[in-house]
Scaffold this motif. Sequence first.
Motif, short mmCIF file in Angstrom:
data_model
loop_
_atom_site.label_atom_id
_atom_site.label_comp_id
_atom_site.label_asym_id
_atom_site.label_seq_id
_atom_site.Cartn_x
_atom_site.Cartn_y
_atom_site.Cartn_z
N MET A 95 0.83 -1.20 0.00
CA MET A 95 0.00 0.00 0.00
C MET A 95 0.86 1.25 0.00
N GLY A 96 2.00 1.19 0.68
CA GLY A 96 2.91 2.33 0.65
C GLY A 96 3.42 2.62 -0.74
N ASN A 97 3.81 1.57 -1.46
CA ASN A 97 4.28 1.75 -2.83
C ASN A 97 3.15 2.18 -3.76
N ALA A 98 1.98 1.60 -3.58
CA ALA A 98 0.84 1.99 -4.42
C ALA A 98 0.50 3.45 -4.20
N ASN A 99 0.47 3.87 -2.95
CA ASN A 99 0.16 5.27 -2.65
C ASN A 99 1.22 6.19 -3.23
N HIS A 100 2.47 5.74 -3.24
CA HIS A 100 3.53 6.55 -3.83
C HIS A 100 3.27 6.81 -5.31
N PHE A 101 2.93 5.74 -6.04
CA PHE A 101 2.73 5.89 -7.48
C PHE A 101 1.44 6.64 -7.81
N ALA A 105 4.38 10.11 -7.08
CA ALA A 105 5.18 9.95 -8.29
C ALA A 105 4.77 10.89 -9.42
N PRO A 106 3.45 11.14 -9.63
CA PRO A 106 3.07 12.07 -10.71
C PRO A 106 3.64 13.48 -10.53
N LYS A 107 3.94 13.86 -9.30
CA LYS A 107 4.52 15.18 -9.06
C LYS A 107 6.00 15.22 -9.43
N ILE A 108 6.62 14.04 -9.45
CA ILE A 108 8.04 13.94 -9.76
C ILE A 108 8.26 13.59 -11.22
N GLU A 109 7.45 12.64 -11.72
CA GLU A 109 7.55 12.20 -13.11
C GLU A 109 6.21 12.44 -13.81
N LEU A 114 5.49 6.33 -18.03
CA LEU A 114 6.61 5.86 -17.22
C LEU A 114 6.15 5.36 -15.85
N LEU A 115 4.95 5.76 -15.45
CA LEU A 115 4.41 5.35 -14.15
C LEU A 115 3.46 4.16 -14.26
N GLU A 116 3.10 3.81 -15.47
CA GLU A 116 2.05 2.81 -15.68
C GLU A 116 2.40 1.46 -15.05
N TYR A 117 3.63 0.98 -15.25
CA TYR A 117 3.99 -0.34 -14.73
C TYR A 117 3.95 -0.36 -13.21
N GLY A 118 4.54 0.67 -12.58
CA GLY A 118 4.55 0.73 -11.12
C GLY A 118 3.15 0.75 -10.54
N LYS A 119 2.27 1.53 -11.12
CA LYS A 119 0.90 1.61 -10.64
C LYS A 119 0.19 0.26 -10.80
N LYS A 120 0.37 -0.36 -11.97
CA LYS A 120 -0.28 -1.64 -12.21
C LYS A 120 0.23 -2.71 -11.24
N ARG A 121 1.53 -2.72 -11.03
CA ARG A 121 2.14 -3.73 -10.16
C ARG A 121 1.63 -3.61 -8.73
N PHE A 122 1.68 -2.41 -8.16
CA PHE A 122 1.37 -2.26 -6.75
C PHE A 122 -0.13 -2.15 -6.49
N LEU A 123 -0.87 -1.52 -7.38
CA LEU A 123 -2.33 -1.49 -7.20
C LEU A 123 -2.91 -2.90 -7.33
#
Length: 229
Positions: A95-101, A105-109, A114-123
């Motif tokens: 949940m920490g990683n999901a909340n990050h993405f 993360a959108p504020k940084i990247e 580029l964020l799609e994989y991270g969001k899919k993985r952790f969500l």
Amino acid sequence: MLEECATPYKLVPVDIGAGDQFKPEFLKISPNNRMPAIVDHKPLDGGPPLSVFESGAILEYIATKERKFIPSDPRGRTLVMQWVHWQMANLGPMMGNANHFVSYAPKIEPDPKLLEYGKKRFLGEVDRLCGVLNRQLSGSACVAMEELTIADIAIWSWAHLAARVLGEETWNTFPHVKNWSDKLGERPGFQRGRLLGEELAKKDLTPEEEQRRRELLFNQSSQSLPENQ
């Protein structure tokens, strides 16, 4: 946990935006430079103050000292502790990683691709874990046993925020988690604990302070740690 046990305590804020977590005096308490951490000035052995870091270890320590929210028999204790570790190793980090993405993360990247994989993985993993929890709660009032234990306290701290990460439709998918979360959230101890220090999080940051905060919180390595002192 401290509120539920009616244990006197003093809250000591650690300003992670200012780098307080890297100060030598804090690292002596929490070598992983993370919160929460506690110092028990009246340990059971009567010795000098005892510091404990990592929330699962803290919950087990307090429960053992106060003799509350953890069974005394080995079988019951094992049932509870395996779900505490489930939270520590699974629900909390995912949940920490999901909340990050989702939130940071959108504020940084700014490039969503580029964020799609991270969001899919952790969500996806948070969704799976909520399914595990929902199944566990389908036949029990609480997670590990029929009564409240530190397993519920540990897991609720993340699980009640599931809709923030997955969306409000989450509760339609996991009704047992929703009912359990709502009932625990009505407990005065949970309400007081959840709101504790809320005013500290309302501090408005300048763009420079926000950038400094991101540098301190994200993309750290072993080089981020201070030299041994």
